[in-house]
Design a protein around this motif. Structure first.
Motif, PDB file in Angstrom:
ATOM      1  N   VAL A  41       0.552  -0.852  -0.052  1.00 51.09           N
ATOM      2  CA  VAL A  41       0.220   0.194  -0.064  1.00 51.09           C
ATOM      3  C   VAL A  41       0.877   1.459   0.269  1.00 51.09           C
ATOM      4  CG1 VAL A  41      -2.186  -1.111   1.025  1.00 51.09           C
ATOM      5  CG2 VAL A  41      -0.329  -0.237   2.559  1.00 51.09           C
ATOM      6  N   GLU A  42      -0.204   2.820   0.050  1.00 52.67           N
ATOM      7  CA  GLU A  42       1.141   3.672  -0.648  1.00 52.67           C
ATOM      8  C   GLU A  42       0.474   4.699   0.884  1.00 52.67           C
ATOM      9  OE1 GLU A  42       2.449   4.978  -4.269  1.00 52.67           O
ATOM     10  OE2 GLU A  42       0.508   5.795  -3.840  1.00 52.67           O
ATOM     11  N   THR A  43       1.872   5.291   1.018  1.00 55.80           N
ATOM     12  CA  THR A  43       1.085   6.105   1.898  1.00 55.80           C
ATOM     13  C   THR A  43       1.678   7.839   1.604  1.00 55.80           C
ATOM     14  OG1 THR A  43       1.103   5.559   3.958  1.00 55.80           O
ATOM     15  CG2 THR A  43       1.201   7.211   4.193  1.00 55.80           C
TER      16      THR A  43
ATOM     17  N   VAL B  12      -3.472   8.844   3.430  1.00 49.19           N
ATOM     18  CA  VAL B  12      -3.523   6.799   4.389  1.00 49.19           C
ATOM     19  C   VAL B  12      -4.541   6.170   3.140  1.00 49.19           C
ATOM     20  CG1 VAL B  12      -4.271   6.482   6.751  1.00 49.19           C
ATOM     21  CG2 VAL B  12      -2.515   8.006   5.990  1.00 49.19           C
ATOM     22  N   SER B  13      -3.943   5.052   3.359  1.00 44.36           N
ATOM     23  CA  SER B  13      -5.103   3.904   3.047  1.00 44.36           C
ATOM     24  C   SER B  13      -5.573   3.093   3.740  1.00 44.36           C
ATOM     25  CB  SER B  13      -3.693   2.960   1.857  1.00 44.36           C
ATOM     26  OG  SER B  13      -3.069   3.185   1.044  1.00 44.36           O
ATOM     27  N   SER B  14      -6.757   2.366   3.425  1.00 43.58           N
ATOM     28  CA  SER B  14      -7.776   2.033   4.480  1.00 43.58           C
ATOM     29  C   SER B  14      -7.423   0.592   4.102  1.00 43.58           C
ATOM     30  CB  SER B  14      -8.813   2.472   4.331  1.00 43.58           C
ATOM     31  OG  SER B  14      -9.399   1.977   3.031  1.00 43.58           O
ATOM     32  N   GLN B  15      -7.336  -0.530   2.625  1.00 43.76           N
ATOM     33  CA  GLN B  15      -7.577  -1.766   2.391  1.00 43.76           C
ATOM     34  C   GLN B  15      -6.225  -1.544   1.561  1.00 43.76           C
ATOM     35  OE1 GLN B  15     -11.334  -0.978   0.377  1.00 43.76           O
ATOM     36  NE2 GLN B  15     -11.840  -2.503   2.085  1.00 43.76           N
ATOM     37  N   VAL B  16      -5.712  -3.034   1.195  1.00 45.44           N
ATOM     38  CA  VAL B  16      -5.035  -3.423   0.277  1.00 45.44           C
ATOM     39  C   VAL B  16      -6.238  -3.832  -1.172  1.00 45.44           C
ATOM     40  CG1 VAL B  16      -3.146  -4.995  -0.650  1.00 45.44           C
ATOM     41  CG2 VAL B  16      -3.768  -4.797   2.129  1.00 45.44           C
ATOM     42  N   GLY B  17      -5.648  -2.983  -1.816  1.00 48.76           N
ATOM     43  CA  GLY B  17      -6.798  -3.152  -3.180  1.00 48.76           C
ATOM     44  C   GLY B  17      -8.020  -2.397  -3.026  1.00 48.76           C
ATOM     45  N   CYS B  18      -8.815  -2.974  -3.359  1.00 45.25           N
ATOM     46  CA  CYS B  18     -10.724  -2.682  -3.364  1.00 45.25           C
ATOM     47  C   CYS B  18     -11.233  -3.336  -4.640  1.00 45.25           C
ATOM     48  CB  CYS B  18     -10.514  -1.091  -3.500  1.00 45.25           C
ATOM     49  SG  CYS B  18     -12.200   0.051  -3.894  1.00 45.25           S
TER      50      CYS B  18
END
Ligand code: SAH
Ligand code: SF4
Length: 385
Positions: free
Chosen positions: A105-107, A120-126
């Motif tokens: 994931v990326e920030t 901020v990321s909340s999931q790996v993928g969507c």
């Protein structure tokens, strides 16, 4: 036969240590209560982790030796694992984080004057598969834990080595606009946002923490009951027919229901002067015509909002294109003339693929660039003032 070979080895039952990084104040108090410890221990540990940036339990000197030893057996403070870090010539910094079980994931931190916004990321993928989003193309892998979400804030601040200098303000705003749909990872996102607002952790103002959603209506209704963060909604089209093509969840929760849910969210806030940020990604020849702008102006009449236009960021194998500057200006002008406050995201961190949509392409297609995270970094600067 030797004694050694006949002895059955004693195997300690494996217990996964609790990662204290992700516990909100209430959860931390509960944790210490269950250990038979006093409530104030929770406050001490929160301050060590989030104010002082300390993750080694042995360094938490005011806990006392006995408690530290007890904690070392059952708990840990584990920050995200950084796979790479890149700095853009414009000051944007991007971290790629390797999560447990695989996946990245990326920030992104986007400085702007005295402020800096962290995406901020909340999931790996969507799982929601919006047609213009490279995260959606990647599919869904898993939710991030609360520790993995708040750990991104911890990491950004730590990375600037600001701990100990008395200057923890390197992150002034947080936007939940990285990878994933935050409302589909409700509990972990809410716990992490609690820590963002908590004075014993990051102490950000509720106006400066923004959750962006593509419109998971029931979860948004629930959010109104537990959170006061700012709200951004990814609209991208002025009518249901077009929106359902771009944002498939619209088939389940159409525009009228989404806007009603946003109104309810705002009505639940104590500060009635706050407005929703309406995000509108402009895609050439798809939703960027003057007629679309006019229809949008009518749709949003009386809706408490400001509009943020995001020129589409391309990624490999996407059939969409970014509109010309003139097309963006024309669209903007129609909305301004109709009396709206309208901003256009400027691209930041382009040279390091830090703009909304750019990480996932690297994960899925290591040879190419992608377009999603580019918008995230752009968004923060302008949309979240
Ligand atoms: N899932 C949430 C938050 C993450 S996406 C949401 O959809 O709102 C953050 C923002 O980036 C959203 O407004 C999204 O529509 C936008 N976005 C996604 N892909 C993009 C792209 N390729 N170009 C421009 N913006 C994009
Ligand atoms: Fe998911 Fe948001 Fe991308 Fe849609 S735009 S696929 S909701 S991350």
């Amino acid at each position: 036969m030797s004694a050694l070979s006949t002895t059955t080895p004693h195997v300690e039952p494996q217990q996964t240590p609790v990662n204290l990084m992700g516990l909100s104040l209430l959860q931390m108090e509960q944790f210490f209560f269950e250990l038979g410890e006093k409530k104030f221990r929770a406050q001490q540990v929160l301050k060590w982790i989030h104010h002082a940036g300390i993750i080694d339990i042995e360094e938490m000197s005011n806990l006392g030796k006995v408690l530290r030893e007890k904690l070392l057996k059952i708990a840990e403070v584990r920050p995200p694992e950084v796979a790479s870090q890149h700095d853009s010539s414009d000051g944007t910094r991007k971290w790629t984080i390797r999560v447990e079980g695989g996946g990245l994931v990326e920030t992104v931190l986007i400085p702007a004057g005295k402020r800096a916004t962290l995406c901020v990321s909340s999931q790996v993928g969507c799982s929601l598969d919006c047609s213009f989003c490279s995260t959606g193309k990647q599919g869904f892998q898993r939710d991030l834990s609360a520790a993995e979400i708040i750990g991104q804030v911890w990491l950004a601040i730590k990375s600037y080595d600001a701990f100990g200098d008395g200057d923890r303000r390197v992150v002034t705003n947080v936007v939940m606009m990285g990878m994933g749909e935050p409302l589909l990872n409700f509990d972990n996102v809410v716990s992490a946002m609690d820590l963002m607002l908590e004075d014993l952790a990051y102490g950000l103002s509720k106006r400066r923490v923004t959750l962006s959603t593509s419109g998971v209506v029931p979860a948004l209704d629930r959010l109104a009951e537990v959170s006061e963060v700012s709200l951004a909604v990814s609209l991208h089209a002025p009518n249901d027919e077009l929106r359902s093509q771009l944002v498939p969840i619209n088939r389940k929760y159409p525009i009228a229901r989404l806007l009603e849910s946003c109104r309810n969210y705002m009505a639940a806030q104590s500060d009635k002067s706050r407005v929703v940020t309406v995000e509108y990604t402009l895609i050439e020849g798809v939703n960027d015509q003057v007629e679309h702008a006019r229809e949008l102006a009518v749709l949003l009449q009386g809706f408490p909002c400001k509009i943020n236009l995001i020129p589409f960021n391309s990624f490999p194998r996407s059939e969409y294109r970014r509109p010309s500057g003139n097309a963006v200006s024309r669209f903007w002008q129609v909305l301004v003339d109709a009396g709206y406050i309208v901003t256009v995201r400027s691209t930041r961190g382009d040279d390091i693929d830090a703009a909304c949509g750019q990480l996932v392409g690297q994960v899925v297609d290591r040879t190419g660039r992608s377009g999603r995270h580019r918008a995230a970094s752009e968004a923060q600067v302008i949309a979240v003032g």
